[in-house]
Enzyme design. Structure first.
Site, PDB file in Angstrom:
ATOM      1  CB  CYS A 332     -24.437  36.649 127.534  1.00  0.00           C
ATOM      2  SG  CYS A 332     -25.079  36.095 129.096  1.00  0.00           S
ATOM      3  NE  ARG A 361     -33.499  33.321 132.410  1.00  0.00           N
ATOM      4  CZ  ARG A 361     -33.342  34.631 132.514  1.00  0.00           C
ATOM      5  NH1 ARG A 361     -34.012  35.315 133.432  1.00  0.00           N
ATOM      6  NH2 ARG A 361     -32.512  35.271 131.697  1.00  0.00           N
ATOM      7  CD  GLN A 379     -32.861  37.481 128.085  1.00  0.00           C
ATOM      8  OE1 GLN A 379     -31.986  36.674 127.830  1.00  0.00           O
ATOM      9  NE2 GLN A 379     -33.102  37.895 129.313  1.00  0.00           N
ATOM     10  CG  ASP A 381     -29.833  38.773 125.452  1.00  0.00           C
ATOM     11  OD1 ASP A 381     -29.672  39.798 126.126  1.00  0.00           O
ATOM     12  OD2 ASP A 381     -29.756  37.634 125.916  1.00  0.00           O
ATOM     13  CG  HIS A 383     -24.459  40.063 124.137  1.00  0.00           C
ATOM     14  ND1 HIS A 383     -25.252  39.074 123.593  1.00  0.00           N
ATOM     15  CD2 HIS A 383     -24.635  39.995 125.476  1.00  0.00           C
ATOM     16  CE1 HIS A 383     -25.877  38.432 124.567  1.00  0.00           C
ATOM     17  NE2 HIS A 383     -25.529  38.969 125.717  1.00  0.00           N
ATOM     18  CE  LYS A 462     -30.082  44.633 137.726  1.00  0.00           C
ATOM     19  NZ  LYS A 462     -31.076  43.571 137.571  1.00  0.00           N
ATOM     20  CG  HIS A 508     -24.608  41.336 129.138  1.00  0.00           C
ATOM     21  ND1 HIS A 508     -24.596  39.985 128.884  1.00  0.00           N
ATOM     22  CD2 HIS A 508     -23.425  41.621 129.727  1.00  0.00           C
ATOM     23  CE1 HIS A 508     -23.451  39.475 129.296  1.00  0.00           C
ATOM     24  NE2 HIS A 508     -22.720  40.437 129.819  1.00  0.00           N
TER      25      HIS A 508
END
Length: 635
Positions: A332, A361, A379, A381, A383, A462, A508
């Site tokens: 992000c 991570r 990921q 992702d 946005h 979320k 997100h």
């Protein structure tokens, strides 16, 4: 006096009666099935006395809280049985976990799983006795004296660490007493099905500087049939283990040279790329644009985003040209920088920006597990930057896209709405607005959901999607997170219809979550038997003799010209052996070609999972497999 029931009805009962007595007056069957109660929303024992105006809800084993109470009592029965069998041991803690419970114990003499039989026997004796379970409370000094008397040093430590204003409660069942906040079953006889399953080491309070204790795990279910079904599912899960199948099907490798960093092999890359192509196709139709942001970015970016404070321990850091940097654990912040590169008008919004971003991570080595828990993953992702009035429609759009993708793989799913956690960023007003926007979208779409209090992201509430696979296990994958905070922290702007600058609202979202983890789930969901469109090898061609090799080449060309992944097995082996090997590789279609097939322009079709063979014209088979590939048929 008058109390209020869950359905809103008022109910007259005598003053000071217990929750159990109230349940009896409501319904005999309700009282029989009762295991605990909720009074004014707080879970409590059935023995708790009611007062005027209380709101009462009776909890049974059909409720999630009811099963937690049931399993917690199983942990206490385990502790009592162990103290009976091993009187010199010291008890630590015994919480509830998914499908069961555990208890951490300090034994003077080590035990093994071979000792489980005598412990279970003692547990059954305690259960058959239907021993009443009674709660009592003590002041701090008396509580410490009691646990000191029983030589329970870990309990004394726990009491000493409780806040000054804590209620210190105990539960007594026969001669056994344990420190616990409860609640518990009214008596031990309500336990119908349990089993001790494994043993492990666990540091006291999770600190490796403390003593290693023995952790005994157990499972517990309301009925024996449910427990039998659970163990049957576990046996099936072993057969579907994605680590085992990933190796057999040559999808990926886990090597000591890169612990937590999976190596994808050619077959695995076909599977991964097929998923990505599917993802890109759908996102293009939904007017997403795709970007790619760097893997390493400066520390001040992560401080600005809040990740440095909230996620630093999980980040890999380095220095470049003397400046502190971090390998991105999330995509992000890079997406924020891309947004800021171009001025935006209200006419540009909503702006849907997707990224297949590789993130890293730091996970502890003991937590790594195949593709399910890794140190780097891709990921999916996205946005979405939008106007306040676009929030509900955009959330609905993400939900619809998520539903389309999950149904393509045959997944059912449940939805969970997670609210504000402790140590979160932003104002209460923003959090309330964001939470209600998510709630409104779900309710307008008539989607059932559960509320998970306090489990939101640190920047916003979320929606999480929990997939159910083919053997009934659940997996949390997709998420939609509404964020008022990051646009403020990065000073994102758009020019409104009024000519003034405004902050966009941001979503997100991820649908696969981690592509690597999703592949692991798919391997186990399909037991390695991927549908045609996902299978790394879609068709295996087996010529019976060298005489049909030329025809096999013609068949392969006809399939490859249509984009079908196929391979000829040219080895000088018996056809039966070749067929068995192809089945082991779980190829959807195996074509056996002999002289007759070559002469007639046909193929002998062996469809995975189907005993009967069939003969088709080559052109007809090509149409068939192309149709299944295009329509993404699951079989």
């Amino acid at each position: 006096m008058e109390i209020l029931l869950k359905n809103g009805n008022k109910f007259e009962i005598d003053e000071g009666v217990s929750c159990f007595k109230a349940a009896q007056e409501i319904s005999d069957s309700l009282a029989r099935n009762a295991v605990a109660a909720k009074v004014n929303g707080e879970l409590c024992d059935l023995s708790q006395a009611l007062k005027e105006g209380d709101m009462l809800e009776i909890v049974t084993l059909k409720d999630k809280e009811g099963m937690e109470v049931y399993r917690h009592t199983c942990a206490h029965v385990l502790a009592q049985a162990i103290k009976n069998v091993y009187p010199t041991c010291n008890l630590a803690i015994g919480p509830v976990i998914e499908n069961g419970f555990y208890y951490d114990i300090d034994f003077n003499t080590p035990i093994t799983q071979e000792d489980f039989a005598k412990i279970e026997s003692e547990m059954n004796t305690i259960i058959k006795a239907k021993t009443p379970i009674e709660r009592f409370e003590l002041p701090r000094e008396e509580a410490i004296k009691l646990m000191t008397k029983y030589k329970e040093k870990y309990k004394v430590e726990l009491i000493n660490d409780l806040p000054e204003d804590s209620v210190i409660s105990f539960y007594k069942q026969g001669s056994f007493t344990d420190l616990c906040r409860g609640p518990h079953l009214p008596h031990t006889g309500k336990i119908k099905a349990f089993k001790l399953v494994s043993i492990a080491g666990a540091y006291w309070r999770g600190n490796e500087k403390n003593k290693m204790l023995t952790r005994i795990y157990g499972v517990a279910f309301a009925k024996k049939e449910e427990m039998d079904a659970y163990f049957k599912m576990l046996e099936e899960a072993k057969k579907r283990d994605h680590i085992k199948l990933g190796k057999e099907l040559k999808l990926f490798a886990l090597l000591n040279e890169g612990k937590g960093f999976p190596f994808f092999l050619p077959n695995g890359m076909v599977l991964k790329n097929t998923l990505v192509d599917f993802w890109r196709e759908l996102h293009s139709k939904e007017d997403y644009v795709e970007i790619q942001t760097p893997i390493i970015l400066t520390r001040n970016l992560w401080e600005n985003s809040g990740h440095w404070d909230h996620y630093k321990d999980n980040m890999y850091t380095t220095k470049i040209d003397g400046e502190d940097c971090a390998v991105k654990p999330m995509n992000c912040p890079g997406g924020m920088l891309v947004y800021k590169l171009t001025p935006h008008s209200y006419k540009d919004l909503p702006l849907r920006v997707a990224e297949m971003g590789l993130v890293h991570r730091h996970e502890k080595s003991g937590q790594l597990h195949g593709l399910f828990r890794v140190r780097c993953f891709t990921q999916d992702d996205a946005h979405i930057f939008m106007l306040p009035e676009q929030i509900t429609d955009e959330i609905k759009g993400v939900v619809r896209l998520t539903d389309k993708i999950y149904k393509q793989f045959g997944f059912k799913y449940k939805v969970e709405l997670s609210t504000r956690p402790e140590n979160s960023m932003g104002s209460e007003e923003d959090w309330n607005t964001a939470t209600e926007a998510l709630r409104a979208a779900l309710e307008e779409m008539n989607i059932d959901y559960e509320v998970n209090e306090g489990d939101g992201a640190f920047y916003g509430p979320k929606i999480d999607f929990h997939l159910e696979d083919s053997i009934g296990r659940t997996w949390q994958c997709g998420t939609i997170q509404l964020d008022f905070q990051m646009p403020q922290r990065f000073e994102l702007e758009y020019v409104g219809e009024d000519g003034q600058k405004h902050r966009p609202i941001m979503i997100h979202r991820a649908i696969f979550g981690s592509i690597e983890r999703f592949i692991g789930i798919l391997i186990e969901h399909f037991a390695g038997k991927f549908p045609v469109w996902l299978a790394p090898m879609q068709v295996k061609i087996l010529p019976i003799t060298d005489r049909t090799l030329e025809y096999a080449e013609k068949v392969a060309k006809a399939l490859k010209d249509k984009g079908i992944r196929c391979e000829i097995d040219k080895r000088n082996e018996k056809i039966g052996y070749k067929i068995r090997e192809a089945r082991m590789e779980k190829v959807p279609y195996v074509l056996v070609l002999g002289d007759k097939e070559a002469e007639e322009g046909t193929v002998n079709v062996n469809k995975r999972g189907v005993e009967e063979k069939e003969t088709q014209l080559l052109a007809d088979f090509v149409k068939r497999v192309c149709k299944e590939n295009k329509e993404k048929v699951i079989f």
